[in-house]
Enzyme design. Structure first.
Site, mmCIF file in Angstrom:
data_model
loop_
_atom_site.group_PDB
_atom_site.id
_atom_site.type_symbol
_atom_site.label_atom_id
_atom_site.label_comp_id
_atom_site.label_asym_id
_atom_site.label_seq_id
_atom_site.Cartn_x
_atom_site.Cartn_y
_atom_site.Cartn_z
ATOM 1 N NE ARG A 27 -3.308 2.100 2.978
ATOM 2 C CZ ARG A 27 -3.409 2.814 3.980
ATOM 3 N NH1 ARG A 27 -2.268 3.833 3.796
ATOM 4 N NH2 ARG A 27 -4.315 3.698 4.075
ATOM 5 C CB SER A 58 -12.097 -1.837 3.085
ATOM 6 O OG SER A 58 -11.235 -1.392 3.314
ATOM 7 C CE LYS A 96 -8.984 4.937 4.000
ATOM 8 N NZ LYS A 96 -8.703 5.169 3.407
#
Ligand SMILES: Cc1ncc(COP(=O)(O)OP(=O)(O)O)c(N)n1
Ligand SMILES: Cc1ncsc1CCOP(=O)(O)O
Ligand SMILES: [Mg+2]
Length: 381
Positions: free
Chosen positions: A195, A264, A293
């Site tokens: 990621r 998710s 996040k």
């Protein structure tokens, strides 16, 4: 030369005549030998694959498919073809490639044997056309069955490894990316997601390629965040998609049936939809608010508890999980967790990976667990 037994009227006895083969007979003999050798080769390769399906995976369907093809090959292996065998005169029997002498793991053993079977079937298809027109057609169909078997088997193995993976590392950008991931793999990690939201595609592709190689060396699953195109380009094991990313159905069409797709989820609706849409696993969170996040509200431990009671596919609690709170997440019902900072920013990534795994592995398997697992262990794969 061929032997012909003849009756001699003068001597009233049998005499053996030796006469040369005609050109057609010689050509046919060569074709028979090729078919004989390749029928053997294809059946042996299938048998090796079958043994793993049977004893390694306990999978009756895959075992049956191998056996069915072996039997079909046996039907083509006529006495006429066997009679043409000339092992002593075959210069190929002594030739082996150094790679055949050793195999790194079950996966490379199986891949090598799939290759061998597919090659042999291609030979049978081509030379078979000169022997019996139906043989070419039958072998072509069988070769496609082998491709399907290979894809099913590899997909099955991948899914099994997902079921056995309790810790999921989601990477964050760092100069020490490969070093940290390798340290975690050494600690027993079997699932990695690449990621990086802010990097050029050229670099992303390069890093993804290196990580994929590394993960596969350690027999770990390698997933790409967000990007189906990158996943395909580097032949990753799958992709992780958020609610704002590509729909699962579109990704599935692009990736085919056997690559993994994760989704998710932050609430019950999203969980149910992800299952209905065919996700292989879901992320559950953020359990806690997290700088990784930023701005995303926590879904909390209540959502974790709900998922623990109601989710029929593998799921990973994610968001703010570290060595200090992992047991709270486990107490809420999590059997699998995903972390970014917990490993990427750890002073000793191997040790912390081992710690996370030791806590997760303390959980006893649930006797009513819906997943069916085979007896194979990832480190053998
Ligand atoms: C295992 C796992 N769970 C959740 C996420 C988050 O995905 P998404 O909501 O698309 O957010 P980004 O990661 O793309 O910022 C994940 N990556 N992995
Ligand atoms: C990608 C993502 N999705 C939900 S939370 C999260 C980040 C988790 O990062 P950390 O483990 O550092 O809190
Ligand atoms: Mg995303």
């Amino acid at each position: 030369m061929k032997r012909t037994d003849c009756y001699d009227q003068n001597t009233n006895g049998i005499v053996v005549m030796v006469e040369p083969y005609s050109q057609t007979e010689q050509r046919n003999l060569v074709i028979y030998r090729i078919l004989d050798a390749n029928l053997d080769r294809a059946r042996e390769g299938l048998r090796i694959i079958e043994e793993w399906c049977r004893f390694g995976l306990n999978n009756a369907q895959l075992t049956g498919e191998c056996k069915g093809m072996r039997q079909e090959l046996a039907n083509w292996h006529t006495a006429e073809l066997r009679a043409a065998r000339n092992t002593l005169g075959d210069p190929g029997t002594d030739l082996t490639h150094p790679q055949e002498e050793q195999r790194a793991n079950i996966k490379s053993l199986l891949q090598a044997n799939f290759c061998r079977v597919e090659e042999a079937m291609r030979v049978l298809e081509e030379y078979g056309k000169l022997y019996n027109p139906n043989m070419g057609k039958a072998l072509k169909q069988m070769r496609y069955r082998v491709y399907t078997l290979e894809s099913n088997l590899m997909g099955y193995q991948r899914h099994q490894l997902l079921l056995r993976s309790h810790l999921y590392l989601v990477t964050s950008p760092t100069d020490k990316l490969l070093e940290i991931v390798e340290a975690a793999l050494k600690g027993g990690l079997t699932l990695v997601q690449y990621r990086d939201k802010n990097v050029d595609d050229a670099v992303r592709l390069q890093q993804a390629q290196k990580l994929r190689q590394l993960c596969h060396t350690y027999n770990a699953i390698f997933i790409i965040n967000d990007r189906v195109d990158i996943a395909l380009a580097v032949d990753a094991d799958g992709v992780h998609l958020g609610q704002q990313d590509m729909p699962i159905a579109v990704a599935r069409q692009l990736l085919g049936p056997h690559r993994l797709i994760g989704r998710s989820t932050t609430n019950v609706d999203e969980m149910q939809r992800a299952i209905k849409e065919g996700a292989d696993y879901i992320g559950v969170g953020p359990v806690y608010e997290t700088p990784t996040k930023e701005g995303k509200p926590a879904a909390g431990l209540e959502y974790v508890s709900y998922v623990a009671k109601n989710c029929s596919i593998p799921w990973f609690a994610i968001g703010g999980i570290d060595p200090n709170n992992i047991n709270d997440v486990i107490d809420a019902g999590a059997k699998r967790v995903a972390v970014v900072r917990g490993i990427m920013q750890a002073e000793q990534p191997t040790l912390v990976t081992q710690y996370f795994l030791s806590q997760l592995n303390r959980i006893q398997p649930d006797p009513d667990h819906p997943y069916v697992e085979s007896n194979y262990y990832p480190d053998q794969w």
